[in-house]
Design an enzyme around this catalytic site. Structure first.
Site, PDB file in Angstrom:
ATOM      1  CG  LEU A   1      43.640 -73.774 -41.127  1.00 35.13           C
ATOM      2  CD1 LEU A   1      43.497 -74.458 -39.987  1.00 35.13           C
ATOM      3  CD2 LEU A   1      44.650 -72.889 -41.072  1.00 35.13           C
ATOM      4  CG  ASP A   2      38.214 -77.410 -42.429  1.00 30.31           C
ATOM      5  OD1 ASP A   2      38.637 -78.569 -42.691  1.00 30.31           O
ATOM      6  OD2 ASP A   2      37.361 -77.424 -41.391  1.00 30.31           O
ATOM      7  N   PRO A   3      39.223 -74.876 -45.898  1.00 30.63           N
ATOM      8  CG  PRO A   3      38.662 -75.426 -47.961  1.00 30.63           C
ATOM      9  CD  PRO A   3      38.786 -75.950 -46.488  1.00 30.63           C
TER      10      PRO A   3
ATOM     11  CB  ALA B   1      40.148 -72.512 -40.754  1.00 30.12           C
TER      12      ALA B   1
END
Length: 327
Positions: free
Chosen positions: A48-50, A52
């Protein structure tokens, strides 16, 4: 002088369905959870992207053996697309590369959405974890390379327009399969609408088989971990002699875990006796009985007293273990 061995963590197993905050990377989140639980092993089921937030399932101990099954599960995201700019990273992190004064009408957006439902071809973002000639795409992109990343087939089960706060932003909810990039979805929709677009907010709200009710936040975890801090009087060497057992100390924290076997709801479930479980844990096949027991199955999981024992195959009514769980 003998070298002191590295201290091992607790042999704890289960899933932490972590509500990752914005700004924290997935690897950082795994390290934090592993430290809080003092676990011997940890891993996550889907980056999960930072930028997000939301559901990041983190496996501890033996649960790491079930990560592939969660990785394959459907995922649900709530995301906001801001129209008028396409960005280098397809989200807020990168600079704008294309701009437009045009804004799409809601009718245009709704008319486009069926194109992005079902099996579609999608090119991952330039800044992604895809490997190109053995290197991560984001590493090459940071060096200024423009990458030709091939399209690949992904599956989108549903795409819904949730709300339109203003003409610049639209909120969507999407249910998608493994390998789908929501950033690519925003980018491609913006191109099709002729106005460009990027993700300005992204939250993962579900990863099958877990639900939002399973989510636990960092403050909740830290509060529970504080209960496990050593208490009592210090000895002459400064060590605190906590009268509680390790199990008692960590009970509030361990209560936040989801059972390891929850990750395997997608497989046939077979209950066996304690004797059969012992044989299976030693790697031996056993005959399975019961009205609902499958005669054949490429993959199934065996439980004893509700606890996961093994994953394996069923051939001619016999369970053959492939992956055994010791705790």
């Amino acid at each position: 002088m003998a070298r002191r061995g590295k201290k091992k963590g607790r042999p704890i197993s289960g899933w932490v369905v972590f509500d990752k905050p914005v700004g924290m990377g997935s690897t950082e989140a795994v390290s934090k959870i592993k430290w809080l639980f003092k676990a011997d092993k940890a891993g996550h089921a889907g980056t999960l992207d930072p930028l997000a937030s939301g559901m990041l399932p983190i496996a501890l101990g033996e649960a790491t053996k079930t990560v592939p099954y969660v990785m394959d599960g459907a995922k649900v995201y709530r995301f906001t697309v801001t129209w008028g700019e396409e960005r280098l990273t397809d989200d807020l992190e990168g600079p704008a590369t294309k701009t437009s004064d045009q804004r799409p009408a809601e009718e245009e957006i709704r008319a486009l959405m069926p194109k992005y439902t079902g099996l579609i071809m999608q090119a991952p973002p330039q800044f992604s974890a895809i490997k190109i000639a053995g290197e991560r795409a984001y590493d090459l992109a940071r060096e200024g390379e423009v990458l030709d990343i091939p399209e690949r087939e992904v599956e989108i089960g549903r795409l819904e327009l949730v709300e339109r706060p203003d003409e610049n932003r639209t909120v969507f909810e999407v249910e998608c399969g493994k390998g789908t990039y929501v950033r690519s979805l925003a980018r491609d929709m913006g191109r099709d609408l002729g106005c460009y677009g990027h993700i300005s907010e992204l939250r993962r709200i579900e990863v099958d088989p877990f639900t939002p009710e399973d989510l636990v936040t960092l403050p909740e975890l830290e509060a529970a971990a504080a209960e496990a801090a050593p208490r009592g009087e210090a000895d002459e060497d400064g060590r605190i002699n906590d009268p509680r057992s390790e199990k008692e100390r960590f009970a509030p924290l361990d209560a936040l875990l989801v059972e390891t076997g929850a990750a395997l709801d997608c497989l046939p479930q077979i209950a066996v006796s304690d004797d059969a479980a012992t044989k299976i844990r030693l790697g031996n096949p056993v005959i399975i009985r019961g009205r609902d027991a499958p005669a054949e199955a490429d993959e199934a999981c065996v439980t004893a007293r509700g606890r996961l024992v093994a994953i394996g195959a069923v051939e001619a009514g016999m369970f053959k273990p492939k992956r055994v769980f010791v705790r």
